[in-house]
Enzyme design. Structure first.
Site, mmCIF file in Angstrom:
data_model
loop_
_atom_site.group_PDB
_atom_site.id
_atom_site.type_symbol
_atom_site.label_atom_id
_atom_site.label_comp_id
_atom_site.label_asym_id
_atom_site.label_seq_id
_atom_site.Cartn_x
_atom_site.Cartn_y
_atom_site.Cartn_z
ATOM 1 N N CYS A 140 -15.959 10.486 13.374
ATOM 2 C CA CYS A 140 -17.216 9.728 13.489
ATOM 3 C C CYS A 140 -17.881 9.480 12.136
ATOM 4 O O CYS A 140 -18.439 8.421 11.899
ATOM 5 C CB CYS A 140 -18.180 10.484 14.388
ATOM 6 N N HIS A 320 -22.488 14.923 15.063
ATOM 7 C CA HIS A 320 -21.979 13.575 15.297
ATOM 8 C C HIS A 320 -22.706 12.594 14.378
ATOM 9 O O HIS A 320 -23.924 12.670 14.250
ATOM 10 C CB HIS A 320 -22.212 13.203 16.770
ATOM 11 N N ASN A 344 -22.494 3.618 18.699
ATOM 12 C CA ASN A 344 -21.603 4.773 18.721
ATOM 13 C C ASN A 344 -20.165 4.323 18.436
ATOM 14 O O ASN A 344 -19.897 3.120 18.318
ATOM 15 C CB ASN A 344 -21.707 5.447 20.102
#
Ligand SMILES: *[C@@H]1O[C@H](CO)[C@@H](O)[C@H](O)[C@H]1NC(C)=O
Ligand SMILES: *[C@@H]1O[C@H](CO)[C@@H](O)[C@H](O)[C@H]1NC(C)=O
Ligand SMILES: *[C@@H]1O[C@H](CO)[C@@H](O)[C@H](O)[C@H]1NC(C)=O
Ligand SMILES: *[C@@H]1O[C@H](CO)[C@@H](O)[C@H](O)[C@H]1NC(C)=O
Length: 381
Positions: A140, A320, A344
Site C-alpha cells: 500500500c 495502511h 484505496n
C-alpha cells in the site's frame, strides 16, 4: 414528528441490514454465490472448508457491526469476507507502527484565512488515476506514494498517467536508521522514504513499462509465470524481518529497471509533510493536489459504505497508506457530518467503487498524522 420519523427509519435500516444468514444452509448458499462473484477457487486440500468457517464467522461479525452502527456506516461480505481479521492484518496491511515526525523545516505550515468550501474532490478534476488492486501484498505504501506523484505530474499540466508502483516495490530499499523505519517491499514501507528512493533513482517508469505483479498469485496453473520479485537492493533484514524465502532473479529490480524508460522530465526535488490540523490539511489538499496519508485500517476490511467512524481505532498504530483526494459533508438523521474522501488500493469493487469516506476533524484512525507529498522538479521545457 421528527423523532417518530427517526425511529421509523432506524427500524427499517436495522431490519434491512441484519440480513446475512447465520444458519449453515443459508450461509453455505451465500458462500457458493460469493465464491463465484469473486472468482475464488481454493486449491489446497481442506481449504474450502476452512474458508467457509471464516466466512461464517465474518457474516456474524458483519451482522453485529451493522447492528451496532445502525446505518451510520455499513459492512458487507466483500472480497475479504473469507479472511480472518488476523490474516487480513498480516497479508494486506502492514505491521503497526507509530507515525514518524520530521524536523520542523519539513512541514508546510499555514493559517487558513479563506473559508473552506463544503466539499471538494480531485477525482472529477482528472487528477486521480483509476483504482488499483495491491493484491495479497503489503505494498500500500508504494501505491500511496506513486498516486501522490501521479497527481503532482497532472497538476504540473502533464497528461494523467498510471505510474509504476512495482518499480518502487522492487527497487526501494531505503532506510531511516535513527527512526528505525525501512522500505521492505511486500512487507510494508513508508511514503516519506519512497520519495527519497525516487529522488535517488532519478525518476519513475510508467505502469505499462514496469507493470505491477507483486500481489498476484492468481495463476496457479502456470506457476512459472507467478510474480516472485526479489528483495530490493539495500533490503535491511534487521529492520524489515526475513526476506521472501524464494525469488526469481529475472523478476528483480536489477533485471527489470530500465532508466531509459523513465518518464521524460519527471523528477522529484524534495518532499514535504503537512501539519496535523485538519483544516490546514484540507486547505493544502486544495492547493497541492491529492496527498499521501496513513491510517489504522483494521476495521476497514469489511467496510461497505458510509462515513467510517469506528468506536475504537488507535491513531498511534498506523498500518495502511492511502491517498486523500477530497472532502465533503453529509446530512444525516444525526446532523451534519464532515468526512474525507480517500482512494484505496483494494480494487474498484471494494467499498465505494474503491474509495471510502472517513470522519474529518477528529484525527480519526491517525488520518492526519502522516500527510505528505512529493515536490517535483520544474519539468523541462
Ligand atoms: C487549525 O487551523 C485553523 C485555521 O488556521 C485554526 O482556526 C484552528 O484554531 C486550528 N485548530 C487547532 C486545534 O489548532
Ligand atoms: C490506467 O490504467 C487503467 C487500467 O489499465 C486504465 O483503465 C486507465 O485508462 C489508465 N489511466 C490512464 C490515465 O492512462
Ligand atoms: C522467472 O521469471 C521469468 C520471467 O518472468 C520466467 O520466464 C521464468 O520461468 C521464471 N523462473 C521460475 C523458476 O519460475
Ligand atoms: C540495518 O538496520 C540496522 C538498524 O536496525 C542498522 O544498524 C544497520 O546498519 C542496517 N544495515 C544496513 C546494511 O544498512
Amino acid at each position: 414528528m421528527v423523532s417518530l420519523c427517526g425511529i421509523l427509519v432506524l427500524v427499517l435500516v436495522n431490519s434491512v441490514l441484519s440480513s446475512y444468514p447465520e444458519d449453515e444452509e443459508g450461509a453455505n448458499n451465500l458462500f457458493q454465490s460469493w465464491k463465484q462473484e469473486h472468482g475464488k477457487e481454493y486449491k489446497l486440500l481442506g481449504e474450502d472448508f476452512g474458508r467457509f468457517q471464516i466466512f461464517k464467522d465474518n457474516l456474524k461479525l458483519i451482522n453485529k457491526l451493522n447492528g451496532m452502527y445502525k446505518g451510520k456506516m455499513t459492512f458487507a461480505a466483500n472480497k475479504f469476507a473469507d479472511m480472518d481479521p488476523k490474516e487480513f492484518q498480516s497479508k494486506i496491511l502492514m505491521p503497526k507502527r507509530r507515525a514518524p515526525t520530521f524536523e520542523s523545516s519539513r512541514y508546510i505550515k499555514s493559517t487558513v484565512n479563506d473559508p473552506l468550501p463544503d466539499s471538494f474532490d480531485w477525482v472529477p478534476k482528472n487528477m486521480v488515476t483509476s483504482v488499483k488492486d495491491q493484491g495479497a501484498a503489503g505494498s500500500c505504501w508504494a501505491f500511496s506514494t506513486v498516486e501522490n506523484i501521479e497527481g503532482q505530474w497532472a497538476m504540473a499540466g502533464k497528461p494523467l498517467t498510471n505510474l509504476s508502483v512495482e518499480q518502487v516495490v522492487d527497487c526501494d530499499g531505503m532506510e531511516d536508521i535513527p527512526g528505525k523505519n525501512a522500505d521492505c517491499g511486500v512487507f510494508g514501507g513508508w511514503p516519506y522514504l519512497a520519495y527519497q528512493y525516487i529522488m535517488k533513482a532519478g525518476g519513475l517508469s510508467t505502469w505499462s513499462d514496469y507493470p505491477y505483479c507483486s500481489g498476484d498469485t492468481a495463476d496457479k496453473h502456470h506457476p512459472e509465470d507467478n510474480c516472485m520479485p526479489c528483495p530490493a537492493p539495500g533490503f535491511n533484514a534487521s529492520l524489515c524481518g526475513p526476506p521472501v524465502p524464494y525469488c526469481n532473479m529475472s523478476q528483480s529490480c536489477v533485471a527489470k529497471l530500465n532508466k531509459d524508460k523513465f518518464v521524460n522530465g519527471l523528477q522529484l526535488s524534495s518532499w514535504k509533510a503537512i501539519d496535523q490540523n485538519e483544516t490546514v490539511v484540507a486547505e493544502q489538499l486544495m492547493k497541492i493536489g491529492p496527498l499521501s496519508i496513513a491510517i489504522n485500517a483494521e476495521l476497514l476490511q469489511l467496510y461497505h459504505k458510509g462515513v467510517f467512524e469506528p468506536h475504537h481505532c488507535d491513531p498511534k498504530n498506523l498500518d495502511h497508506a492511502v491517498l486523500l483526494v477530497g472532502f465533503g459533508k453529509e446530512k444525516t438523521l444525526f446532523g451534519e457530518k464532515s468526512f474525507w474522501k480517500v482512494k484505496n488500493s483494494w480494487g474498484p469493487k471494494w467499498g465505494l467503487n474503491g474509495y471510502f469516506q472517513i470522519k474529518r476533524d477528529v484525527g480519526m484512525c491517525g488520518i492526519n498524522t502522516q500527510v505528505t507529498t512529493a515536490v517535483l522538479s520544474p519539468p523541462n521545457k
